[in-house]
Write a protein that holds these residues in place. Structure first.
Motif, PDB file in Angstrom:
ATOM      1  N   PRO A  21       0.827  -1.211   0.000  1.00 62.39           N
ATOM      2  CA  PRO A  21       0.000   0.000   0.000  1.00 62.39           C
ATOM      3  C   PRO A  21       0.867   1.268   0.000  1.00 62.39           C
ATOM      4  O   PRO A  21       0.473   2.287  -0.551  1.00 62.39           O
ATOM      5  CB  PRO A  21      -0.804  -0.128   1.295  1.00 62.39           C
ATOM      6  N   THR A  22       2.054   1.174   0.599  1.00 65.56           N
ATOM      7  CA  THR A  22       2.948   2.340   0.620  1.00 65.56           C
ATOM      8  C   THR A  22       3.184   2.874  -0.785  1.00 65.56           C
ATOM      9  O   THR A  22       3.215   4.084  -1.012  1.00 65.56           O
ATOM     10  CB  THR A  22       4.308   1.940   1.232  1.00 65.56           C
ATOM     11  N   TRP A  73       0.277   5.012  -1.924  1.00 65.88           N
ATOM     12  CA  TRP A  73       0.242   6.337  -1.286  1.00 65.88           C
ATOM     13  C   TRP A  73       1.306   7.237  -1.903  1.00 65.88           C
ATOM     14  O   TRP A  73       1.053   8.410  -2.161  1.00 65.88           O
ATOM     15  CB  TRP A  73       0.460   6.237   0.222  1.00 65.88           C
ATOM     16  N   GLU A  83      -9.601  -1.310   9.671  1.00 66.67           N
ATOM     17  CA  GLU A  83      -8.652  -1.000   8.609  1.00 66.67           C
ATOM     18  C   GLU A  83      -8.468   0.492   8.395  1.00 66.67           C
ATOM     19  O   GLU A  83      -7.441   0.929   7.912  1.00 66.67           O
ATOM     20  CB  GLU A  83      -9.132  -1.628   7.287  1.00 66.67           C
ATOM     21  N   ILE A 114      -7.099   3.659  13.835  1.00 63.85           N
ATOM     22  CA  ILE A 114      -6.814   3.004  15.115  1.00 63.85           C
ATOM     23  C   ILE A 114      -7.694   3.710  16.133  1.00 63.85           C
ATOM     24  O   ILE A 114      -7.451   4.857  16.494  1.00 63.85           O
ATOM     25  CB  ILE A 114      -5.321   3.124  15.472  1.00 63.85           C
ATOM     26  N   PHE A 139      -6.373   5.482  19.222  1.00 65.44           N
ATOM     27  CA  PHE A 139      -5.495   6.635  19.048  1.00 65.44           C
ATOM     28  C   PHE A 139      -6.334   7.896  18.884  1.00 65.44           C
ATOM     29  O   PHE A 139      -7.508   7.837  18.551  1.00 65.44           O
ATOM     30  CB  PHE A 139      -4.589   6.433  17.823  1.00 65.44           C
ATOM     31  N   PRO A 190      13.962  13.798  10.504  1.00 63.21           N
ATOM     32  CA  PRO A 190      13.263  12.655  11.105  1.00 63.21           C
ATOM     33  C   PRO A 190      12.291  13.076  12.205  1.00 63.21           C
ATOM     34  O   PRO A 190      11.568  12.241  12.731  1.00 63.21           O
ATOM     35  CB  PRO A 190      14.416  11.838  11.697  1.00 63.21           C
ATOM     36  N   VAL A 213       9.148  10.651  13.571  1.00 68.36           N
ATOM     37  CA  VAL A 213       8.124   9.973  12.781  1.00 68.36           C
ATOM     38  C   VAL A 213       8.239   8.461  12.994  1.00 68.36           C
ATOM     39  O   VAL A 213       7.237   7.762  13.107  1.00 68.36           O
ATOM     40  CB  VAL A 213       8.284  10.337  11.289  1.00 68.36           C
ATOM     41  N   ARG A 242       6.392   7.385  16.004  1.00 67.13           N
ATOM     42  CA  ARG A 242       4.939   7.351  15.783  1.00 67.13           C
ATOM     43  C   ARG A 242       4.548   6.114  14.983  1.00 67.13           C
ATOM     44  O   ARG A 242       3.492   5.528  15.197  1.00 67.13           O
ATOM     45  CB  ARG A 242       4.478   8.613  15.054  1.00 67.13           C
ATOM     46  N   ARG A 255       4.396   3.085  17.249  1.00 65.23           N
ATOM     47  CA  ARG A 255       3.119   3.061  17.977  1.00 65.23           C
ATOM     48  C   ARG A 255       1.967   2.631  17.079  1.00 65.23           C
ATOM     49  O   ARG A 255       1.099   1.860  17.485  1.00 65.23           O
ATOM     50  CB  ARG A 255       2.802   4.451  18.527  1.00 65.23           C
ATOM     51  N   ALA A 256       1.973   3.147  15.843  1.00 66.62           N
ATOM     52  CA  ALA A 256       0.877   2.819  14.930  1.00 66.62           C
ATOM     53  C   ALA A 256       0.880   1.333  14.601  1.00 66.62           C
ATOM     54  O   ALA A 256      -0.177   0.696  14.541  1.00 66.62           O
ATOM     55  CB  ALA A 256       0.987   3.651  13.652  1.00 66.62           C
ATOM     56  N   GLY A 288      -2.413  -0.817  15.652  1.00 70.59           N
ATOM     57  CA  GLY A 288      -3.264  -1.415  14.623  1.00 70.59           C
ATOM     58  C   GLY A 288      -2.430  -1.659  13.378  1.00 70.59           C
ATOM     59  O   GLY A 288      -2.289  -0.787  12.538  1.00 70.59           O
ATOM     60  N   ARG A 302      -2.783  -3.553  10.745  1.00 74.78           N
ATOM     61  CA  ARG A 302      -3.484  -3.542   9.460  1.00 74.78           C
ATOM     62  C   ARG A 302      -3.754  -2.097   9.016  1.00 74.78           C
ATOM     63  O   ARG A 302      -3.544  -1.743   7.864  1.00 74.78           O
ATOM     64  CB  ARG A 302      -4.790  -4.318   9.623  1.00 74.78           C
ATOM     65  N   VAL A 303      -4.207  -1.285   9.971  1.00 74.69           N
ATOM     66  CA  VAL A 303      -4.465   0.120   9.667  1.00 74.69           C
ATOM     67  C   VAL A 303      -3.170   0.793   9.223  1.00 74.69           C
ATOM     68  O   VAL A 303      -3.136   1.505   8.220  1.00 74.69           O
ATOM     69  CB  VAL A 303      -5.038   0.854  10.901  1.00 74.69           C
ATOM     70  N   ALA A 361      -0.519  -0.491   7.888  1.00 75.53           N
ATOM     71  CA  ALA A 361      -0.098  -0.951   6.564  1.00 75.53           C
ATOM     72  C   ALA A 361      -0.930  -0.290   5.474  1.00 75.53           C
ATOM     73  O   ALA A 361      -0.385   0.204   4.487  1.00 75.53           O
ATOM     74  CB  ALA A 361      -0.216  -2.468   6.476  1.00 75.53           C
ATOM     75  N   LEU A 362      -2.247  -0.226   5.667  1.00 70.64           N
ATOM     76  CA  LEU A 362      -3.115   0.355   4.645  1.00 70.64           C
ATOM     77  C   LEU A 362      -2.971   1.866   4.573  1.00 70.64           C
ATOM     78  O   LEU A 362      -3.440   2.497   3.643  1.00 70.64           O
ATOM     79  CB  LEU A 362      -4.579  -0.004   4.926  1.00 70.64           C
ATOM     80  N   THR A 363      -2.335   2.457   5.588  1.00 69.84           N
ATOM     81  CA  THR A 363      -2.129   3.903   5.577  1.00 69.84           C
ATOM     82  C   THR A 363      -0.789   4.242   4.946  1.00 69.84           C
ATOM     83  O   THR A 363      -0.380   5.386   4.891  1.00 69.84           O
ATOM     84  CB  THR A 363      -2.214   4.437   7.020  1.00 69.84           C
ATOM     85  N   GLY A 364      -0.081   3.221   4.490  1.00 65.40           N
ATOM     86  CA  GLY A 364       1.163   3.475   3.782  1.00 65.40           C
ATOM     87  C   GLY A 364       2.410   3.380   4.633  1.00 65.40           C
ATOM     88  O   GLY A 364       3.508   3.659   4.163  1.00 65.40           O
ATOM     89  N   ARG A 375       5.456   1.584   6.195  1.00 63.96           N
ATOM     90  CA  ARG A 375       6.199   0.382   5.803  1.00 63.96           C
ATOM     91  C   ARG A 375       6.385  -0.472   7.049  1.00 63.96           C
ATOM     92  O   ARG A 375       7.414  -0.394   7.737  1.00 63.96           O
ATOM     93  CB  ARG A 375       7.552   0.748   5.220  1.00 63.96           C
TER      94      ARG A 375
END
Lengths: 505, 344
Positions: free
Chosen positions: A336-337, A340, A354, A357, A360, A376, B211, B214, B217-218, B222, B224-225, B227-230, B232
């Motif tokens: 998916p990356t 995007w 999906e 989160i 969060f 960074p 980043v 973050r 944590r992501a 979640g 799956r979320v 991964a689908l948000t881009g 890596r």
């Protein structure tokens, strides 16, 4: 022997709620709600996301307890301690989320909390008897399912019916259904509605929540309209009409313009081109082009392949064959990356698992796809600006961007997912059922936001189970049947739902 | 408008006012309870630490001396450096059981290279840690084998490698340059403590301001979320195992300089102490939540508990029981059950 699930001795009950109050933290879910559910009738609860429909149902079924107010069952005080207690009073609830355990059989799922009823000596299970009684209940609904069937072979509508069977197995006089049809295709919805009508004939009282006005109109005898936690009106029988429901539930006139007007445009350049894509080895080649500044809709029954196509474009799945090109150059996403990075953002079908989160914060979710940074290091100040901008632009109802997304209603959660996608300034947006379980007001906000971006040159590929939505906002419509294109429509010419449905089945 | 006037006029309105009152009373009670529970959850680790310090100080005056403070800090460094790396892994929702063995390998490498390289022996030691962590990460991510299993196997494999190189014997470290650099003092402050503090600050900055932090944590909140948000996800996961390996390398060096020897059993059980420290600090194993400062607190609690019980002269058998009870009790209090739907 109880639990045989025969329908001939349904006891009629009348459930009255008086002055119910309920708050979650600072959110007032119910404010002085009074209503009565009358025997042998179907009651629909209408209202926007967060209006308090689910809360009311949960209180009636003993899952939650009210902060104030009283419940009367046939005139006697009724204070259910939990779901089981409510069931013993003849009230059963079918939850919004699917609660089927796929590793068990159909009969086990129906009797999941009461398998002891079928225990023999030494604690072994009389599975035969359990299956037999389960079959009696299933037959009562006349849905043509055998308990011997593999549960994996059932579609979502049939699984929902199995959950209704579970509720029926407690011999209820009142069944409450919380958005039973939200995740179902229209064919499956019909099956569930037929079951509801059948139960009414047997004298069972029903209460259900639905966002689809057509369903409400189709089966309800009484519509109870909630807005911001208050009962703002009830309609009976012939008085039920869509406009009144909409107006009361939104609190203002919702014009027929749920879908914003399309603007005529000259043909623009091709953005995405799929050539010879096959969803499976056995399907035909599929060709599709999407131009900048247009909405292309994909219609089809569940499993027809629409969701798969956008997952392939997003880089979440692989096609069995074929190639894609973006702006004329080859596009081969492995992750998916890659999507995007190429300017394609993706709104998945399951927002809670999906899309975002839920634990969060709204802020964290809004900037997840494109974290503002200096080198960074995450740029917090800029992230706050971006998040506040998205909250304003999409009218997300919250006063604290640091609150967890779980504090939002479904419609507002979906707006957060959209906000996350828009933050990357995409060229193409992939939408999988973006308004599933979202109320009219939030829908209108979402459609308007999409239309504004499309007018600015964004391309949108939309997969939806809601045909009126597809017809309402798409420029072009592709219809899929079992992975193959079975029709395509230019929506600048008039086109009816019937024509599209004919291609779907 | 008061309830009294309503009472005479309309019984329905009175009912209404009454239920409104009840509702608001229940609401404020609940809110107060939630707030106080939140306070308990948040501040329990630091309260526990304070309580332990006060109790041990009352029982034994030697506990509050400067020399004991230095001892406590020195006992904390190895655990802390490992636990810092584990904090990232645990927040990302994974686990590493092989860190103890990686620390042991790093110590052996440092012991073998210190005679020729002196203080620079930290380079091969860290390189070995980094390599081991990278291997763990790759097998976990590319092989799609659960991290628990990968690192359980790795724990045994790395321990086996140690045994091959040491033949089960002890290698003493007497290179002064090495021992002074990592085990010595300047102005009364142990170098190891300085190194641990610097690493803590670096980890804090990575987790809270970058980043990458973050993204960690992501992935834990979640996957799956994410991964689908881009995000890596694979890269993030390999990254945290590399970071942990590197930190385990440093821990191995500090460990070697402190004990002036490398033994075949060095680091055994350290992984469990480190996981315990992270968890006692209030970082749940379910991922997505947690902080570096919590880990620092957790490490101090674990070390002070042992140190204090030693000073008080508690039976070592009883000490083990006390440690286990504190671990479970801390999680019992600090865990946020609203965010964990199923306890496994």
């Amino acid at each position: 022997m109880d639990g045989e699930g025969r329908g001939d001795e349904v006891q009629t009950i009348e459930l009255t709620a008086e002055h119910l109050f309920k708050s979650y933290g600072s959110t007032r879910a119910l404010v002085d709600v009074s209503t009565t559910l009358r025997p042998g009738r179907i009651h629909a609860f209408a209202g926007e996301n967060g209006a308090g429909k689910s809360t009311l149902l949960k209180i009636l079924a003993g899952v939650e307890s009210a902060d104030g107010g009283t419940l009367l069952l046939n005139g006697k005080p009724y204070r259910p301690r939990n779901l089981r207690d409510a069931e013993e009073h003849g009230i059963a609830l079918v939850f919004q989320e699917l609660t089927i355990n796929p590793s068990l059989g159909i009969a086990e799922n129906i009797y999941i909390d009461r398998m002891r009823r079928f225990s023999r000596r030494f604690g072994t299970l009389d599975a035969k008897k359990m299956r037999r009684t389960a079959q009696i209940i299933i037959d009562r609904l006349d849905i043509g399912i055998s308990v011997e069937q593999d549960i994996a072979s059932l579609d979502l509508g049939q699984l929902k019916c199995i959950e209704i069977c579970r509720a029926l197995s407690t011999q209820p006089s009142l069944i409450l259904l919380d958005e039973a049809t939200a995740f179902l295709g229209w064919k499956e919805v019909e099956a569930v509605l037929a079951v509801m009508r059948r139960l009414r004939e047997e004298g069972v009282t029903l209460g259900f929540v639905s966002h689809h006005i057509a369903e409400v109109m189709g089966v309800a005898d009484t519509v109870i309209i909630l807005k911001d936690g208050a009962n703002v009106g009830e309609l009976h029988g012939a008085d039920i009409n869509a406009e009144t429901i909409h107006t009361r539930m939104v609190g203002r006139e919702v014009s027929a313009e749920l879908y914003p007007a399309r603007h005529e445009r000259a043909a623009s350049k091709t953005l995405l081109e799929l050539s010879g894509i096959r969803l499976a080895e056995s399907t035909e080649d599929l060709n599709l082009t999407v131009h900048a500044g247009e909405v292309v809709g994909i219609a089809g029954l569940k499993g027809a392949g629409g969701e798969q196509i956008i997952a392939i474009i997003a880089g979440d799945q692989r096609a069995a064959a074929g190639a894609m090109a973006l702006n004329g150059s080859p596009y081969r996403p492995r992750l998916p990356t890659d999507g995007w990075l190429a300017g394609i953002s993706y709104v998945p079908g399951d927002r809670a698992r999906e899309g975002l989160i839920v634990d969060f914060s709204i802020l964290d979710n809004l900037v997840m796809a494109a974290s503002p940074h200096r080198g960074p290091v995450f740029n917090k100040a800029k992230a706050v600006d971006i998040a506040k901008g998205a909250v304003r632009r999409l009218s997300i109802k919250t006063n604290d961007i640091r609150a967890p997304c779980s504090s939002l209603s479904g419609g507002n959660m979906q707006k957060v997912v959209l906000g996350k996608c828009l933050g990357t300034e995409p060229r193409l947006m992939l939408l999988n059922n973006p308004t599933r379980g979202v109320d009219v007001g939030a829908r209108q906000d979402i459609y308007r936001a999409i239309r504004k971006l499309v007018d600015g040159g964004l391309a949108v590929l939309l997969v939806s189970e809601d045909l009126t939505e597809l017809l309402g906002i798409s420029e072009r419509l592709i219809v899929l049947r079992r992975g193959n294109v079975s029709g395509s429509f230019d929506l600048n010419q008039p086109c009816t739902e019937q024509e599209v449905v004919r291609c779907m089945v | 408008m008061t309830t009294d006037t309503l009472k005479e006029e309309d019984p329905k309105a009175r009912d209404l006012a009454k239920s409104k009152q009840m509702a608001s009373a229940v609401k404020s009670q609940q809110a107060a309870r939630r707030r106080s529970m939140g306070m308990v959850k948040n501040y329990f680790p630091i309260a526990l630490l304070a309580l332990l310090c006060i109790a041990f100080a009352l029982m034994n005056h030697r506990f509050v001396t400067l020399s004991n403070l230095v001892t406590v800090l020195q006992q904390t460094v190895t655990l802390l450096v490992v636990a810092l790396g584990l904090t990232f892994v645990i927040i990302a929702g994974s686990i590493d059981l092989s860190v103890g063995s990686i620390v042991g390998m790093a110590t052996v490498v440092a012991a073998m290279t210190a005679p020729s390289l002196g203080a620079l022996a930290i380079i091969p030691a860290c390189a070995v840690g980094l390599l081991a962590g990278t291997i763990n990460g790759f097998v976990f991510v590319k092989g799609k084998v659960p991290s628990f299993i990968v690192t359980l196997g790795a724990m045994v494999v790395y321990r086996g490698i140690i045994l091959i190189f040491t033949s089960g014997t002890t290698i003493s470290i007497d290179d002064e340059r090495f021992v002074n650099a990592f085990g010595g003092n300047s102005l009364g402050v142990p170098h190891s403590v300085v190194i641990a503090v610097v690493l803590t600050v670096v980890c804090l900055l990575i987790l809270d301001t970058t980043v990458f932090g973050r993204e960690v944590r992501a992935v834990g909140g979640g996957e799956r979320v994410a991964a689908l948000t881009g995000i890596r996800v694979e890269r993030v996961k390999i990254g945290i195992y590399m970071l942990l390996g590197l930190l385990a390398g440093v821990a191995g060096v500090l460990n070697g300089a402190w004990s002036m020897a490398a033994t075949a059993q060095m680091g055994t059980g350290l992984e469990l102490d480190a996981i315990g420290a992270v968890v006692v600090g209030g970082t749940p194993l379910t991922g997505g939540q947690g902080s570096v400062l919590r880990t620092v607190l957790g490490c101090l609690i674990m070390v002070i508990l042992s140190n204090g019980m030693d000073m008080v002269g508690l039976d070592p058998y009883i000490q083990n029981i006390a440690k286990g009870v504190v671990l479970v009790a801390a999680v019992f209090v600090t865990i946020d059950r609203s965010k964990i739907s199923v306890m496994k």
